[in-house]
Design an enzyme around this catalytic site. Structure first.
Site, PDB file in Angstrom:
ATOM      1  N   SER A  44     -46.356 -44.317 -46.283  1.00 33.80           N
ATOM      2  CA  SER A  44     -47.402 -45.324 -46.451  1.00 33.80           C
ATOM      3  C   SER A  44     -46.889 -46.719 -46.094  1.00 33.80           C
ATOM      4  O   SER A  44     -47.643 -47.554 -45.579  1.00 33.80           O
ATOM      5  CB  SER A  44     -47.953 -45.300 -47.881  1.00 33.80           C
ATOM      6  OG  SER A  44     -46.906 -45.324 -48.827  1.00 33.80           O
ATOM      7  N   TYR A 133     -44.019 -35.276 -51.545  1.00 30.59           N
ATOM      8  CA  TYR A 133     -44.257 -36.684 -51.845  1.00 30.59           C
ATOM      9  C   TYR A 133     -45.347 -36.770 -52.903  1.00 30.59           C
ATOM     10  O   TYR A 133     -46.520 -36.587 -52.628  1.00 30.59           O
ATOM     11  CB  TYR A 133     -44.657 -37.424 -50.570  1.00 30.59           C
ATOM     12  CG  TYR A 133     -44.926 -38.909 -50.715  1.00 30.59           C
ATOM     13  CD1 TYR A 133     -44.577 -39.619 -51.866  1.00 30.59           C
ATOM     14  CD2 TYR A 133     -45.515 -39.626 -49.680  1.00 30.59           C
ATOM     15  CE1 TYR A 133     -44.821 -40.967 -51.993  1.00 30.59           C
ATOM     16  CE2 TYR A 133     -45.762 -40.982 -49.782  1.00 30.59           C
ATOM     17  CZ  TYR A 133     -45.424 -41.652 -50.937  1.00 30.59           C
ATOM     18  OH  TYR A 133     -45.665 -42.997 -51.057  1.00 30.59           O
ATOM     19  N   LYS A 161     -40.092 -36.600 -53.769  1.00 29.98           N
ATOM     20  CA  LYS A 161     -40.114 -38.052 -53.876  1.00 29.98           C
ATOM     21  C   LYS A 161     -41.058 -38.364 -55.038  1.00 29.98           C
ATOM     22  O   LYS A 161     -42.270 -38.224 -54.932  1.00 29.98           O
ATOM     23  CB  LYS A 161     -40.604 -38.706 -52.584  1.00 29.98           C
ATOM     24  CG  LYS A 161     -40.647 -40.227 -52.665  1.00 29.98           C
ATOM     25  CD  LYS A 161     -41.322 -40.849 -51.462  1.00 29.98           C
ATOM     26  CE  LYS A 161     -41.387 -42.370 -51.653  1.00 29.98           C
ATOM     27  NZ  LYS A 161     -42.234 -43.017 -50.626  1.00 29.98           N
ATOM     28  N   GLY A 185     -39.185 -43.165 -56.551  1.00 32.47           N
ATOM     29  CA  GLY A 185     -40.055 -43.806 -55.582  1.00 32.47           C
ATOM     30  C   GLY A 185     -40.556 -45.178 -55.973  1.00 32.47           C
ATOM     31  O   GLY A 185     -41.228 -45.833 -55.189  1.00 32.47           O
ATOM     32  N   ILE A 202     -36.164 -43.752 -52.618  1.00 32.32           N
ATOM     33  CA  ILE A 202     -36.849 -44.057 -51.364  1.00 32.32           C
ATOM     34  C   ILE A 202     -37.771 -45.227 -51.647  1.00 32.32           C
ATOM     35  O   ILE A 202     -38.669 -45.115 -52.494  1.00 32.32           O
ATOM     36  CB  ILE A 202     -37.660 -42.852 -50.860  1.00 32.32           C
ATOM     37  CG1 ILE A 202     -36.742 -41.645 -50.627  1.00 32.32           C
ATOM     38  CG2 ILE A 202     -38.424 -43.203 -49.580  1.00 32.32           C
ATOM     39  CD1 ILE A 202     -37.477 -40.346 -50.358  1.00 32.32           C
TER      40      ILE A 202
END
Length: 288
Positions: A44, A133, A161, A185, A202
């Site tokens: 994103s 994710y 994530k 995250g 991340i």
């Protein structure tokens, strides 16, 4: 596959086209200046949901060409269009990306069996490994411990994530699946996740704050929690200022201040006003 991964931005020109020169500069800045362990490409933060399949493929190509084997590369291929997700998974596997990632399918109220089939379908088509994710605040998809366990029954699904403030679930995942990769995250919660022994992080702000992120992560691993807390405080001062000014365009403007041709964000994101551009430069001077 462990360590600090930048959720890579992409440089776009005023017409919304990929600025290849700027993208290459972003890659090199992350590797050479921020010293990250890897790049999470077309998430994103890279404005993935605003661009065409062709643009996604071109970004994957440019990043791989520029980064080579210098760092670990994770390709975010998730899409509401399962055919696109499979196509991108095959494409990035052929490019030798180290792993894939895919956001949980969103907008429609998919049940868990549909979500599981989505991941299994992607991985049935490639010889690669998958990082789920999970970002419930934006997708509306929350999964419990047992559901993550069902996903992990697919041996190609190697981690998550985890972009959620549910540290109880994060601790339960760490305990139940010690061999799976867990990535924090939320940049502003990196210390909290690190003390639960995540494998890495991340983050968007690592584009400009990767060095501090590594300090937080490594200090927490060493048990130096008070020192890590001080660095997290510095980081959160920076994050608060960026969020107040506009997340993605402010990070790009800070990168420009650092000499990186970061371009602008794609519409419908709006450009920074001159006042906010000046504020972004002030943020860079004060916090970086």
């Amino acid at each position: 596959m462990k360590g600090i991964f930048t959720a890579l931005m992409c440089s776009f020109d005023e017409e919304g086209k990929i600025n290849e020169k700027g993208l290459r500069e972003m890659v090199r800045n992350n590797i050479d200046v921020q010293k990250v362990d890897g790049l999470y490409v077309n998430g994103s933060t890279g404005e993935n949901f605003l661009i065409s399949t062709e643009d996604k493929k071109r970004i994957f190509e440019i990043v791989k060409d520029e980064a080579g084997d210098d760092v670990t590369l994770i390709a975010q291929v998730g899409s509401l269009n399962i055919d696109e997700a499979v196509d991108l998974a095959k494409f990035t596997t052929d490019l030798k990306y180290d792993a894939l990632s895919a956001v949980t399918p969103f907008y429609y109220k998919f049940d868990f069996d549909e979500i599981k089939d989505y991941y299994n379908t992607i991985m049935a088509n490639v010889d690669n490994q998958m990082i789920v994710y999970s970002i419930p605040a934006l997708t509306g998809v929350s999964m419990n411990l047992e559901q993550f366990g069902e996903l992990f029954e697919n041996e190609k699904i190697i981690g998550v994530k985890f972009t959620a403030p549910d540290f109880f679930l994060l601790e339960r995942l760490r305990h139940a699946y010690p061999d799976k990769l867990l990535y924090s995250g939320f940049d502003e919660m990196l210390l909290s996740a690190s003390v639960l022994n995540v494998d890495g992080a991340i983050g968007s702000t690592f584009n400009v704050n990767g060095v501090r992120a590594r300090k937080i992560f490594e200090l927490a691993q060493a048990g130096a929690v008070e020192e890590a807390r001080a660095v997290q405080k510095e980081t959160n001062d920076l994050i608060a200022a960026i969020l107040d000014n506009g997340l993605y365009p402010t990070i790009k403007e800070i990168l420009k201040h650092e000499g990186v041709d970061a371009g602008v964000c794609r519409k419908p994101m709006k450009p920074l006003t001159e006042a906010k551009k000046a504020r972004a430069h002030d943020i860079a001077k004060k916090y970086l």
